[in-house]
Design a protein around this motif. Structure first.
Motif, mmCIF file in Angstrom:
data_model
loop_
_atom_site.group_PDB
_atom_site.id
_atom_site.type_symbol
_atom_site.label_atom_id
_atom_site.label_comp_id
_atom_site.label_asym_id
_atom_site.label_seq_id
_atom_site.Cartn_x
_atom_site.Cartn_y
_atom_site.Cartn_z
ATOM 1 N N PRO A 160 0.823 -1.156 -0.142
ATOM 2 C CA PRO A 160 0.184 0.062 -0.049
ATOM 3 C C PRO A 160 0.919 1.058 -0.064
ATOM 4 N N ALA A 161 1.930 1.336 0.694
ATOM 5 C CA ALA A 161 2.999 2.540 0.874
ATOM 6 C C ALA A 161 3.504 2.701 -0.391
ATOM 7 N N ASP A 162 3.677 1.950 -1.309
ATOM 8 C CA ASP A 162 4.098 2.179 -2.670
ATOM 9 C C ASP A 162 3.084 2.267 -3.772
ATOM 10 N N VAL A 163 1.757 2.464 -3.539
ATOM 11 C CA VAL A 163 0.800 2.793 -4.378
ATOM 12 C C VAL A 163 1.119 4.040 -5.337
ATOM 13 N N PRO A 164 1.469 5.084 -4.397
ATOM 14 C CA PRO A 164 1.473 6.286 -5.365
ATOM 15 C C PRO A 164 2.532 6.414 -6.387
ATOM 16 N N GLU A 165 3.691 5.881 -5.936
ATOM 17 C CA GLU A 165 4.857 5.862 -6.837
ATOM 18 C C GLU A 165 4.510 5.116 -8.057
ATOM 19 N N LEU A 166 3.829 3.866 -7.981
ATOM 20 C CA LEU A 166 3.666 2.918 -9.032
ATOM 21 C C LEU A 166 2.476 3.729 -9.937
ATOM 22 N N ALA A 167 1.477 4.318 -9.401
ATOM 23 C CA ALA A 167 0.617 4.935 -10.049
ATOM 24 C C ALA A 167 1.044 6.037 -10.786
ATOM 25 N N GLU A 168 2.106 6.897 -10.537
ATOM 26 C CA GLU A 168 2.785 7.912 -11.218
ATOM 27 C C GLU A 168 3.543 7.381 -12.262
ATOM 28 N N VAL A 169 4.035 6.182 -12.137
ATOM 29 C CA VAL A 169 4.868 5.433 -13.502
ATOM 30 C C VAL A 169 3.815 5.160 -14.122
ATOM 31 N N VAL A 170 2.548 4.520 -14.017
ATOM 32 C CA VAL A 170 1.647 4.169 -14.923
ATOM 33 C C VAL A 170 1.180 5.251 -15.815
ATOM 34 N N ARG A 171 0.819 6.311 -14.940
ATOM 35 C CA ARG A 171 0.373 7.706 -15.723
ATOM 36 C C ARG A 171 1.279 8.308 -16.532
ATOM 37 N N SER A 172 2.556 8.043 -16.238
ATOM 38 C CA SER A 172 3.474 8.544 -17.641
ATOM 39 C C SER A 172 3.786 7.666 -18.337
ATOM 40 N N LEU A 202 -8.971 -1.209 1.080
ATOM 41 C CA LEU A 202 -8.609 -0.964 -0.556
ATOM 42 C C LEU A 202 -9.577 0.368 -1.033
ATOM 43 N N GLY A 203 -10.565 0.372 -0.327
ATOM 44 C CA GLY A 203 -11.358 1.698 -0.759
ATOM 45 C C GLY A 203 -10.887 2.846 -0.521
ATOM 46 N N GLU A 204 -10.056 2.891 0.950
ATOM 47 C CA GLU A 204 -9.336 4.047 1.249
ATOM 48 C C GLU A 204 -8.354 4.304 0.294
ATOM 49 N N ILE A 205 -7.565 3.230 -0.082
ATOM 50 C CA ILE A 205 -6.463 3.421 -1.014
ATOM 51 C C ILE A 205 -6.748 3.916 -2.249
ATOM 52 N N SER A 206 -7.995 3.594 -2.923
ATOM 53 C CA SER A 206 -8.782 4.023 -3.942
ATOM 54 C C SER A 206 -9.019 5.539 -3.817
ATOM 55 N N SER A 207 -9.632 6.027 -2.801
ATOM 56 C CA SER A 207 -9.887 7.220 -2.724
ATOM 57 C C SER A 207 -8.545 8.237 -2.814
ATOM 58 N N GLY A 208 -7.466 7.630 -2.069
ATOM 59 C CA GLY A 208 -6.286 8.444 -2.104
ATOM 60 C C GLY A 208 -5.821 8.578 -3.639
ATOM 61 N N LEU A 209 -5.944 7.612 -4.288
ATOM 62 C CA LEU A 209 -5.466 7.432 -5.896
ATOM 63 C C LEU A 209 -6.244 8.579 -6.610
ATOM 64 N N ARG A 210 -7.580 8.512 -6.308
ATOM 65 C CA ARG A 210 -8.464 9.458 -6.960
ATOM 66 C C ARG A 210 -8.433 10.978 -6.838
ATOM 67 N N ASN A 212 -5.424 12.323 -7.062
ATOM 68 C CA ASN A 212 -4.706 12.898 -7.934
ATOM 69 C C ASN A 212 -5.221 12.738 -9.468
ATOM 70 N N ASP A 213 -5.985 11.567 -9.536
ATOM 71 C CA ASP A 213 -6.361 11.196 -10.721
ATOM 72 C C ASP A 213 -7.910 10.418 -10.945
ATOM 73 N N PRO A 214 -8.867 11.416 -10.742
ATOM 74 C CA PRO A 214 -10.187 11.086 -10.573
ATOM 75 C C PRO A 214 -10.730 10.013 -11.583
ATOM 76 N N ALA A 215 -10.262 9.824 -12.685
ATOM 77 C CA ALA A 215 -10.587 8.906 -13.619
ATOM 78 C C ALA A 215 -10.207 7.347 -13.135
ATOM 79 N N ALA A 216 -9.133 7.396 -12.211
ATOM 80 C CA ALA A 216 -8.678 5.952 -11.953
ATOM 81 C C ALA A 216 -9.542 5.523 -10.727
ATOM 82 N N ASN A 217 -10.967 5.344 -11.183
ATOM 83 C CA ASN A 217 -12.048 4.981 -10.224
ATOM 84 C C ASN A 217 -12.554 3.735 -9.878
#
Length: 252
Positions: A160-172, A202-210, A212-217
């Protein structure tokens, strides 16, 4: 309760069996959505067709199924090719080696098991070569919540702690887009035997992701045994195999 799958025989008999199983799953989903105060339209059923033939996929399509999933590229690719004329959305939900990414990029619309940077790079390169876009879900290993490392039973997943970093890699990454998150209820760690709490996390992690990226829903959670808990926690997609297709034969 799921019925045991019969040996392929009369297509009419198999169609009736699948229709009855689908109806039971639909009833469960409808009840779960009502209990959670959600519209049934908010939850997409993905039928996991691994180990079952393309003929079953065709019958499911006739019964109105539009989302199907596989977890082994060796089986998925020829099955998708055999059903290329059907209006289906294909999901890949299994662990994926980087050198096999090119096969998945040929037919899949969504990959639910993205869990490391090397795989992101491989999928991106493969999708670019195919001239298509892949939608990626980050597979979150909730049993890595505390230490960052754990035995995930071969399921893979990013801590979970590494989700933001990996998300940024996917976005790029070229030819990829970030669709959301996925998990499997853990067998180890603090959430073992507690799927409701796991899916809430998982829902909390999803909220954090959205943020920065509302479409990642997309929130892909819940299978045949725990789809109610997933719906209650806000899952947008549930992955159901056995309850629709029957008990899978042992793989020898």
């Amino acid at each position: 309760m799921a019925q045991e799958a019969r040996t392929p025989g009369d297509p009419g008999e198999r169609a009736a069996e699948l229709a009855a199983n689908l109806a039971r799953v639909e009833e469960r989903l409808t009840r779960a959505c009502a209990a959670a105060g959600r519209s049934r339209d908010e939850v997409t059923l993905i039928v996991v067709t691994k180990t079952y033939p393309a003929s079953d996929v065709r019958l499911l399509a006739e019964l109105g199924v539009r989302h199907v999933a596989e977890n082994r590229h060796q089986e998925a690719a020829p099955k998708a090719a055999a059903c290329a004329d059907l209006p289906l959305v294909w999901h890949f939900v299994g662990q994926l080696q980087t050198n096999k990414a090119r096969f998945v990029a040929e037919f899949c619309d969504y990959v639910h098991s993205v869990d490391r940077i090397r795989l992101v790079n491989a999928l991106s390169a493969a999708a670019e070569r195919q001239g298509r876009e892949l939608r990626c879900l980050l597979q979150v290993a909730l049993d890595k919540e505390e230490s960052g490392e754990a035995d995930t039973g071969g399921r893979g997943g990013v801590a979970p702690a590494d989700v933001p970093e990996l998300a940024e890699v996917v976005r790029s990454a070229p030819a990829l887009s970030l669709a959301g998150v996925m998990t499997v209820a853990p067998l180890e760690g603090r959430y073992a035997g507690r799927p409701a709490e796991a899916f809430q996390r998982l829902g909390e992690i999803s909220s954090g992701l959205r943020r920065n990226d509302p479409a990642a829903n997309m929130v892909s959670a819940g299978m045949s045994s725990d789809l109610e808990e997933a719906v209650a926690a806000g899952a947008t997609h549930v992955r159901v195999g056995t309850a629709v297709l029957g008990v899978r034969p042992r793989l020898g």
